[in-house]
Design a protein around this motif. Structure first.
Motif, mmCIF file in Angstrom:
data_model
loop_
_atom_site.group_PDB
_atom_site.id
_atom_site.type_symbol
_atom_site.label_atom_id
_atom_site.label_comp_id
_atom_site.label_asym_id
_atom_site.label_seq_id
_atom_site.Cartn_x
_atom_site.Cartn_y
_atom_site.Cartn_z
ATOM 1 N N SER A 162 0.759 -1.185 0.075
ATOM 2 C CA SER A 162 -0.050 0.150 0.112
ATOM 3 C C SER A 162 0.878 1.209 -0.042
ATOM 4 O O SER A 162 1.770 1.203 0.634
ATOM 5 C CB SER A 162 -0.753 0.033 1.292
ATOM 6 N N LEU A 163 0.184 2.198 -0.614
ATOM 7 C CA LEU A 163 0.749 3.676 -0.677
ATOM 8 C C LEU A 163 -0.236 4.540 -0.424
ATOM 9 O O LEU A 163 -1.577 4.396 -0.954
ATOM 10 C CB LEU A 163 1.748 3.947 -1.565
ATOM 11 N N ARG A 164 -0.082 5.813 -0.057
ATOM 12 C CA ARG A 164 -0.993 7.090 0.138
ATOM 13 C C ARG A 164 -0.336 7.921 -0.533
ATOM 14 O O ARG A 164 0.716 8.614 -0.070
ATOM 15 C CB ARG A 164 -1.658 7.293 1.390
ATOM 16 N N VAL A 165 -0.919 8.754 -1.329
ATOM 17 C CA VAL A 165 -0.405 9.641 -1.927
ATOM 18 C C VAL A 165 -1.302 10.970 -1.610
ATOM 19 O O VAL A 165 -2.338 10.931 -1.672
ATOM 20 C CB VAL A 165 -0.054 9.941 -3.775
ATOM 21 N N SER A 166 -0.533 12.272 -1.222
ATOM 22 C CA SER A 166 -1.788 13.316 -1.053
ATOM 23 C C SER A 166 -1.267 14.488 -1.977
ATOM 24 O O SER A 166 -0.260 14.515 -2.751
ATOM 25 C CB SER A 166 -0.872 13.843 0.470
ATOM 26 N N CYS A 167 -2.248 15.354 -1.634
ATOM 27 C CA CYS A 167 -2.150 16.486 -2.721
ATOM 28 C C CYS A 167 -2.433 17.690 -1.915
ATOM 29 O O CYS A 167 -3.734 17.929 -1.479
ATOM 30 C CB CYS A 167 -3.198 16.214 -3.942
ATOM 31 N N VAL A 168 -1.698 18.733 -1.661
ATOM 32 C CA VAL A 168 -2.095 19.898 -0.702
ATOM 33 C C VAL A 168 -2.333 21.092 -1.640
ATOM 34 O O VAL A 168 -1.224 21.248 -2.569
ATOM 35 C CB VAL A 168 -0.858 20.004 0.245
ATOM 36 N N ALA A 169 -3.413 21.686 -1.332
ATOM 37 C CA ALA A 169 -3.433 22.783 -2.125
ATOM 38 C C ALA A 169 -3.050 24.157 -1.531
ATOM 39 O O ALA A 169 -3.224 24.129 -0.355
ATOM 40 C CB ALA A 169 -5.195 23.040 -2.328
ATOM 41 N N SER A 170 -2.799 25.019 -2.478
ATOM 42 C CA SER A 170 -2.179 26.493 -1.601
ATOM 43 C C SER A 170 -2.831 27.566 -2.629
ATOM 44 O O SER A 170 -3.314 27.260 -3.858
ATOM 45 C CB SER A 170 -0.805 26.588 -1.555
ATOM 46 N N GLY A 171 -3.023 28.568 -2.133
ATOM 47 C CA GLY A 171 -3.635 29.930 -2.837
ATOM 48 C C GLY A 171 -5.026 29.926 -2.627
ATOM 49 O O GLY A 171 -5.588 31.095 -2.932
ATOM 50 N N ARG A 172 -5.973 28.890 -2.893
ATOM 51 C CA ARG A 172 -7.248 28.927 -2.827
ATOM 52 C C ARG A 172 -7.564 27.865 -1.838
ATOM 53 O O ARG A 172 -6.952 26.904 -1.869
ATOM 54 C CB ARG A 172 -7.812 28.718 -4.185
ATOM 55 N N THR A 173 -8.849 27.781 -1.283
ATOM 56 C CA THR A 173 -9.013 26.845 -0.482
ATOM 57 C C THR A 173 -9.899 25.607 -1.376
ATOM 58 O O THR A 173 -10.438 25.731 -2.326
ATOM 59 C CB THR A 173 -10.429 27.359 0.590
ATOM 60 N N LEU A 174 -9.382 24.578 -0.894
ATOM 61 C CA LEU A 174 -9.647 23.220 -1.653
ATOM 62 C C LEU A 174 -11.325 23.081 -1.807
ATOM 63 O O LEU A 174 -11.325 22.515 -2.782
ATOM 64 C CB LEU A 174 -9.015 22.065 -0.841
ATOM 65 N N SER A 175 -12.004 23.458 -0.862
ATOM 66 C CA SER A 175 -13.627 23.313 -0.843
ATOM 67 C C SER A 175 -13.851 23.650 -2.096
ATOM 68 O O SER A 175 -15.103 23.500 -2.591
ATOM 69 C CB SER A 175 -14.082 23.734 0.403
ATOM 70 N N ARG A 176 -13.531 24.895 -2.857
ATOM 71 C CA ARG A 176 -13.882 25.375 -4.020
ATOM 72 C C ARG A 176 -13.775 24.225 -5.200
ATOM 73 O O ARG A 176 -14.534 24.712 -6.512
ATOM 74 C CB ARG A 176 -13.254 26.557 -4.540
ATOM 75 N N TYR A 177 -12.949 23.083 -5.063
ATOM 76 C CA TYR A 177 -12.650 22.557 -6.298
ATOM 77 C C TYR A 177 -13.166 20.947 -6.128
ATOM 78 O O TYR A 177 -12.784 20.457 -5.189
ATOM 79 C CB TYR A 177 -11.298 22.526 -6.348
ATOM 80 N N ALA A 178 -13.475 20.466 -7.382
ATOM 81 C CA ALA A 178 -13.697 19.164 -7.390
ATOM 82 C C ALA A 178 -12.118 18.624 -7.608
ATOM 83 O O ALA A 178 -11.310 19.171 -8.368
ATOM 84 C CB ALA A 178 -14.537 18.631 -8.625
#
Length: 126
Positions: free
Chosen positions: A17-33
């Protein structure tokens, strides 16, 4: 604009198993699919999984269904792809993608996404 940065890739053995993450900056992630795509050497980029802004709608490629799980934590501005029962054919560069849309939409095609991370390598050994 939102900036996306993937982390957590690396090397795993088949069945692991592995888990990859994606961190958003600049705008709140809740705005995006959000979506995850992957590209293996010599192959086209392909859809892996997607999740709506609400987190209540998801979609998976048949090749990963039952093994991968997409999720999001809007409070942490982070999306995740948990990958279990990995296979050598899962080896690829994995990209997260984002686009603004209505609260429950899920997109499965790459041209629907306007923002992309730089990608992260996932290698599965047999």
């Amino acid at each position: 604009q939102v900036q996306l940065v993937e982390s957590g890739g690396g090397l795993a053995q088949a069945g692991g198993s592995l888990r990859v993450s994606c961190v958003a900056s600049g705008r709140t992630l809740s705005r995006y699919a959000m979506g995850w795509f992957r590209q293996a050497p010599g192959k086209e980029r392909e859809f892996v999984a997607a999740i709506s802004r609400s987190g209540t709608s998801t979609n998976y490629a048949d090749s990963v269904k039952g093994r991968f799980t997409i999720s999001r934590d809007n409070a942490k501005n982070t999306a995740y792809l948990q990958m279990n029962s990995l296979k050598p054919e899962d080896t690829a560069v994995y990209f997260c993608a984002a686009d603004q849309t209505s609260y429950y939409n899920v997109y499965v095609t790459s041209d629907a996404y306007g923002y992309w991370g730089q990608g992260i390598q996932v290698t599965v050994s047999s």
